[in-house]
Design an enzyme around this catalytic site. Structure first.
Site, PDB file in Angstrom:
ATOM      1  CB  CYS A  33       5.377   2.028   2.442  1.00  0.00           C
ATOM      2  SG  CYS A  33       4.626   3.339   3.009  1.00  0.00           S
ATOM      3  CE  LYS A  36       1.782   3.296  -0.573  1.00  0.00           C
ATOM      4  NZ  LYS A  36       2.369   4.537  -1.551  1.00  0.00           N
ATOM      5  CB  THR A  64      -2.173  12.864 -11.333  1.00  0.00           C
ATOM      6  OG1 THR A  64      -2.610  13.738  -9.957  1.00  0.00           O
ATOM      7  CG2 THR A  64      -2.870  13.703 -12.398  1.00  0.00           C
ATOM      8  CG  ASP A  66      -1.233  14.369  -5.910  1.00  0.00           C
ATOM      9  OD1 ASP A  66      -0.356  14.526  -5.442  1.00  0.00           O
ATOM     10  OD2 ASP A  66      -1.434  15.558  -6.932  1.00  0.00           O
ATOM     11  CG  ASP A  84      -0.163   5.484   4.108  1.00  0.00           C
ATOM     12  OD1 ASP A  84      -0.041   4.204   4.465  1.00  0.00           O
ATOM     13  OD2 ASP A  84       0.110   6.333   3.105  1.00  0.00           O
ATOM     14  CG  ASP A 107      -0.028  10.573   1.725  1.00  0.00           C
ATOM     15  OD1 ASP A 107       1.157  10.570   1.298  1.00  0.00           O
ATOM     16  OD2 ASP A 107      -0.583   9.899   2.223  1.00  0.00           O
ATOM     17  N   GLY A 155     -11.675   7.392  15.761  1.00  0.00           N
ATOM     18  CA  GLY A 155     -10.969   6.236  14.853  1.00  0.00           C
ATOM     19  C   GLY A 155     -11.923   5.404  14.768  1.00  0.00           C
ATOM     20  CG  HIS A 156     -13.777   1.693  12.461  1.00  0.00           C
ATOM     21  ND1 HIS A 156     -14.944   1.333  13.258  1.00  0.00           N
ATOM     22  CD2 HIS A 156     -13.603   0.436  12.048  1.00  0.00           C
ATOM     23  CE1 HIS A 156     -15.483   0.497  13.017  1.00  0.00           C
ATOM     24  NE2 HIS A 156     -14.822  -0.317  12.212  1.00  0.00           N
TER      25      HIS A 156
END
Length: 364
Positions: A33, A36, A64, A66, A84, A107, A155-156
């Site tokens: 992370c 990011k 917001t 979220d 993610d 999440d 998936g990809h």
């Protein structure tokens, strides 16, 4: 040496033999992370002159910041959708896959829901990594999804310059059990589910100074599913939930403050930190993302006189697969801590509270 021999609690050796496979972390400019986009830059990128109209059934969108989108299907069901993915935070491919999957599913749990299936997001430098390494990454993700009781249903994949892995995760929740990050109430207590320091440990790993015990702590924490989310959401005194990831504890607390139009305070002495992390931070194992986080939101944070530069770095430390942050009524604190501890989150702790005032955080 097989591709999984460095797993199970031992960091890879510092040296790399001639002709050996490259370390996964050497193939990416950042990891976990910590990759990011800085919150200030992201805000600028997402600015719109006129926000688009949203359907009434979209219970949670982008308003917001979220953890996931939530769309109501009927009186009893709402769908949670999130994605993610990131570059390697560790060198063991199986561990990388497990961490990325755990982080993605968090999440769903942070919204109070249960995951139902996931889709894999895969970008790999095909001419650099052998098939067995890539298969181990995928196997790690599958192992975590199996632990969560869900399949990876598709998936990809693309051929990319840097290794990338993650999930698009779908979950379900009762519309009345959705827990946003924006519904904290003045007087609420803040409870954090996992200690801080993953970013520091990942920086130490890249510098080859993370010992075996530290690596084990890092893997155990980042592969522990935040599946307590639905149980927390069921408690009547829990008002808001989020998970602490790339923006650090301060960044995600600020999102709570802005969403609820409240202030917060965090007591540094109460914030749990992994063993050995303070010493690693003192030795210079700080991520660039920590500094970028502070640059983005430091103007909304007041640091007390006793708060050190190391404290600030830890509060801004990007947490890959970090803990849930709960805003709850004082009378619900014991129940919240009991839920955490019943699922193995022994270090869950009260770290602060929400207060009336302009959105911002004071660290004392």
């Amino acid at each position: 040496m097989t591709v999984t021999e460095t797993s199970r609690g031992t960091p890879p050796a510092a040296a790399q033999a001639p002709g050996a496979l490259p370390r996964l972390t050497s193939l990416s400019h950042g990891g976990g992370c910590g990759c990011k986009i800085a919150p200030g830059v992201l805000t600028e990128l997402l600015q719109r002159n006129v926000p688009p109209a949203m359907p009434a059934a979209l219970l949670v969108g982008t308003e917001t910041s979220d953890d996931a989108a939530v769309y109501q299907l009927n009186d009893e069901q709402a769908i949670i959708a999130t994605t993610d993915f990131f570059m390697p935070i560790v060198d063991d491919p199986y561990d990388f896959g497990r961490i990325a999957a755990t982080n993605a599913l968090s999440d769903v749990y942070a919204m109070g829901g249960k995951p139902i299936f996931a889709l894999a997001i895969v970008g790999m430098p095909i001419n650099v990594l052998p098939p067995e390494t890539i298969r181990e990454i995928l196997r790690g993700g599958e192992a975590i999804c199996a632990e969560a009781g869900i399949p990876i249903a598709g998936g990809h994949s693309i051929d990319s310059v840097e290794p990338i892995y993650g999930l698009a995760a779908l979950g379900v929740v009762h519309p009345k059990r959705v827990k946003r990050n924006s519904e904290a109430i003045a007087g609420d207590v803040l409870v954090l589910g996992k200690p801080l320091g993953v970013g520091v440990m990942s920086a130490a790993l890249k510098k080859n100074v993370l010992d075996a015990a530290g690596y084990r702590r890092m893997i155990e924490a980042t592969t522990r599913l935040n599946r307590v989310g639905p149980a927390l959401a069921a408690l009547p005194g829990v008002h808001a939930l989020t998970d602490v990831t790339g923006f650090g504890l301060l960044g995600h607390t600020l999102e709570m403050c802005r969403g609820a139009n409240l202030a917060a305070y965090v007591r540094m002495s109460d914030v749990p930190v992994f063993d050995g992390v303070r010493e690693l931070a003192d030795a210079g194992c700080i991520t660039g993302a920590s500094a970028r986080n502070w640059t983005s939101y430091g103007h909304d944070v007041v640091l007390g006189e006793r708060v050190t530069a190391r404290d600030r770095a830890l509060l801004c430390d990007p947490q890959t697969s970090g803990g849930l942050l709960v805003s709850c009524a004082p009378g619900a604190v014991d129940d919240v801590l009991a839920v955490f501890r019943a699922d193995g989150f022994a270090e869950a702790a009260i770290v602060g509270a929400m207060r009336p005032g302009a959105p911002g955080v004071r660290v004392i």
